[in-house]
Design a protein around this motif. Structure first.
Motif, short mmCIF file in Angstrom:
data_model
loop_
_atom_site.label_atom_id
_atom_site.label_comp_id
_atom_site.label_asym_id
_atom_site.label_seq_id
_atom_site.Cartn_x
_atom_site.Cartn_y
_atom_site.Cartn_z
N ARG A 159 0.84 -1.21 0.00
CA ARG A 159 0.00 0.00 0.00
C ARG A 159 0.87 1.26 0.00
NH1 ARG A 159 -1.70 3.92 2.85
NH2 ARG A 159 -0.41 3.35 4.64
N ARG A 160 1.90 1.27 0.82
CA ARG A 160 2.78 2.44 0.89
C ARG A 160 3.57 2.62 -0.40
NH1 ARG A 160 5.48 2.40 6.98
NH2 ARG A 160 3.50 2.37 8.16
N ALA A 161 4.03 1.52 -0.98
CA ALA A 161 4.78 1.62 -2.24
C ALA A 161 3.90 2.15 -3.36
CB ALA A 161 5.34 0.25 -2.62
N ALA A 162 2.67 1.65 -3.45
CA ALA A 162 1.74 2.13 -4.49
C ALA A 162 1.43 3.61 -4.29
CB ALA A 162 0.46 1.31 -4.45
N SER A 163 1.26 4.03 -3.05
CA SER A 163 1.00 5.43 -2.75
C SER A 163 2.19 6.31 -3.14
CB SER A 163 0.69 5.59 -1.25
OG SER A 163 0.51 6.95 -0.91
N ALA A 164 3.40 5.83 -2.87
CA ALA A 164 4.60 6.59 -3.24
C ALA A 164 4.71 6.76 -4.75
CB ALA A 164 5.83 5.89 -2.69
N ARG A 187 8.06 1.49 -14.23
CA ARG A 187 7.77 1.47 -12.80
C ARG A 187 7.86 0.06 -12.26
NH1 ARG A 187 2.26 3.91 -11.62
NH2 ARG A 187 2.60 2.92 -9.60
N ASP A 188 7.99 -0.08 -10.96
CA ASP A 188 8.15 -1.40 -10.35
C ASP A 188 6.99 -2.32 -10.70
OD1 ASP A 188 10.52 -0.65 -9.14
OD2 ASP A 188 9.54 0.03 -7.30
N GLU A 189 7.34 -3.50 -11.21
CA GLU A 189 6.33 -4.43 -11.68
C GLU A 189 5.70 -5.25 -10.56
OE1 GLU A 189 6.01 -7.33 -15.60
OE2 GLU A 189 7.92 -7.19 -14.53
N LEU A 190 6.36 -5.31 -9.41
CA LEU A 190 5.90 -6.20 -8.34
C LEU A 190 4.99 -5.52 -7.33
CD1 LEU A 190 9.26 -8.08 -7.68
CD2 LEU A 190 7.26 -8.94 -8.90
N VAL A 191 4.82 -4.21 -7.43
CA VAL A 191 3.97 -3.50 -6.47
C VAL A 191 2.50 -3.75 -6.81
CG1 VAL A 191 3.30 -1.25 -5.56
CG2 VAL A 191 5.71 -1.73 -6.06
N ARG A 192 1.75 -4.22 -5.83
CA ARG A 192 0.32 -4.46 -6.02
C ARG A 192 -0.44 -3.16 -5.77
NH1 ARG A 192 -0.80 -10.15 -5.61
NH2 ARG A 192 1.07 -11.32 -5.04
N GLU A 193 -1.09 -2.65 -6.82
CA GLU A 193 -1.82 -1.39 -6.70
C GLU A 193 -2.93 -1.48 -5.66
OE1 GLU A 193 -1.24 1.50 -7.95
OE2 GLU A 193 0.44 0.96 -9.24
N THR A 194 -3.65 -2.56 -5.69
CA THR A 194 -4.71 -2.79 -4.71
C THR A 194 -4.35 -4.02 -3.91
OG1 THR A 194 -5.97 -4.06 -6.34
CG2 THR A 194 -6.48 -1.72 -6.14
N SER A 195 -3.87 -3.81 -2.71
CA SER A 195 -3.42 -4.91 -1.88
C SER A 195 -4.61 -5.45 -1.08
CB SER A 195 -2.32 -4.42 -0.93
OG SER A 195 -1.80 -5.47 -0.19
N ASP A 196 -4.91 -6.71 -1.31
CA ASP A 196 -6.06 -7.34 -0.67
C ASP A 196 -5.57 -8.40 0.33
OD1 ASP A 196 -8.21 -9.86 -0.97
OD2 ASP A 196 -9.11 -7.87 -0.74
N PHE A 197 -5.92 -8.21 1.60
CA PHE A 197 -5.42 -9.11 2.63
C PHE A 197 -5.93 -10.54 2.42
CE2 PHE A 197 -6.12 -11.23 6.74
CZ PHE A 197 -4.79 -11.31 7.17
N GLU A 198 -7.19 -10.68 2.08
CA GLU A 198 -7.75 -12.01 1.89
C GLU A 198 -7.05 -12.74 0.75
OE1 GLU A 198 -9.52 -9.33 2.37
OE2 GLU A 198 -10.35 -9.80 4.36
N ALA A 199 -6.80 -12.02 -0.35
CA ALA A 199 -6.12 -12.65 -1.49
C ALA A 199 -4.71 -13.06 -1.14
CB ALA A 199 -6.13 -11.70 -2.68
N MET A 200 -4.02 -12.21 -0.37
CA MET A 200 -2.65 -12.53 0.02
C MET A 200 -2.62 -13.72 0.99
SD MET A 200 0.32 -9.93 1.34
CE MET A 200 0.20 -9.08 -0.25
N ALA A 201 -3.61 -13.80 1.87
CA ALA A 201 -3.67 -14.91 2.82
C ALA A 201 -3.92 -16.24 2.12
CB ALA A 201 -4.76 -14.65 3.85
#
Length: 325
Positions: free
Chosen positions: A277-282, A306-320
């Motif tokens: 989230r912070r990386a996408a905001s930056a 731009r960085d290819e690995l930054v998730r624009e919308t970080s979803d906790f459920e998806a990451m879990a």
């Protein structure tokens, strides 16, 4: 007794090699003169007799060169070089005092990088070679900051898997590709994950010591083209060494650390989500605009900005739901 020729740029590369216990005169003069020529210093920091010689050369500080000479040889060398000398009242040895020179302060005045792509064959910059990645950054940082490229005296690049396209002193290849002068020196460093940081430290140390006035330190790694471990080595491939080093894969190591110190899967996922989230905001706020060099291919077509690995919308459920490492 031993002689300390000072710490300003006094590296094995400048001095060559002197055997411990050797009693020689001419090499002492050559070493001193080469020291003066290499560092452009007016005089060495000091030439001092140290007694007793209690430590081997290998244990001394890395920016010092220690060799042994007799008192007569030191007196002759000091006379030939025009150094004033006197007898030390404290230890009875000969100490040549040649004045002091303050250490130079090292300043980092710019920092650039390429965007980070996925380390897989499906990544956006997979077709770009490691040499091209490094040379694009070198060319841009010189263009921005150095009116005359010949002012860059040394380039140090960290690279862990120095094999294949990243082998053969990649820093030198990148230097040529970036059209820097042939007189600019190049160095490859491997300290695993701290390689690029160590490269920067080496350049800073060279500046502080007075060996160089301007240098570039950084790193390069293309894991999509040169996989981790491509350089082999006994660290992970020789059971005898792996056993002594207690080598285990990173995934297993991470699980052991999490278990020992009580990091839960949920806490780690929450931390990762906040990081994305912070990386996408930056990126949205343009905080990386000045520090990013777009990656181009051999036809100068832009491949990644731009960085290819930054998730624009970080979803906790998806990451879990992702599988563990």
């Amino acid at each position: 007794r031993s002689v300390d020729f000072g710490s300003h740029g006094a590296t094995p590369a400048n001095f060559g090699h002197c055997e411990r216990g050797a009693t020689i005169l001419k090499p002492a003069v050559v070493v001193c003169r080469r020291y003066l020529t290499t560092t452009r210093a007016r005089a060495p920091r000091r030439i001092a007799i140290l007694r007793p010689f209690s430590r081997p050369c290998a244990s001394m500080a890395p920016l010092h060169m220690y060799v042994r000479f007799s008192s007569v040889d030191i007196r002759r060398a000091a006379d030939l070089l025009g150094f004033p000398s006197r007898r030390s009242e404290r230890d009875g040895g000969i100490r040549a005092l040649v004045g002091k020179r303050n250490m130079t302060e090292a300043l980092i005045f710019d920092a650039l990088r390429t965007p980070r792509g996925r380390g897989k064959s499906t990544g956006s910059i997979h077709e770009v070679t490691p040499v091209r990645l490094a040379s694009q950054v070198l060319r841009e940082i010189v263009h921005r900051n150095v009116p005359n490229a010949a002012q860059v005296e040394d380039v140090a690049l960290g690279c862990v898997s120095a094999a294949g396209e990243q082998g053969g002193l990649i820093a030198r290849s990148a230097l040529f590709h970036a059209d820097l002068p042939n007189a600019t020196a190049a160095l490859h460093v491997n300290r695993f994950c701290g390689s690029a940081l160590e490269a920067v430290n080496i350049i800073a140390a060279k500046v502080i010591s007075g060996e160089i006035a301007l240098g570039i330190g950084g790193g390069v790694e293309s894991m999509s083209r040169v996989p981790l471990g491509a350089d082999g080595g006994p660290w992970s491939m020789d059971p005898e060494i792996a056993f002594k080093a207690r080598y285990i894969p990173q995934g297993v190591s991470a699980d052991l650390i999490a278990t020992r110190y009580g990091f839960s899967r949920q806490a780690c996922d929450e931390y990762a989500c906040e990081s994305h989230r912070r990386a996408a905001s930056a990126w949205r706020e343009g905080r990386f605009e000045r520090s990013i060099v777009p990656v181009t291919d051999i036809l100068d077509q832009v491949m990644l900005t731009r960085d290819e690995l930054v998730r624009e919308t970080s979803d906790f459920e998806a990451m879990a739901a992702l599988r563990p490492a």
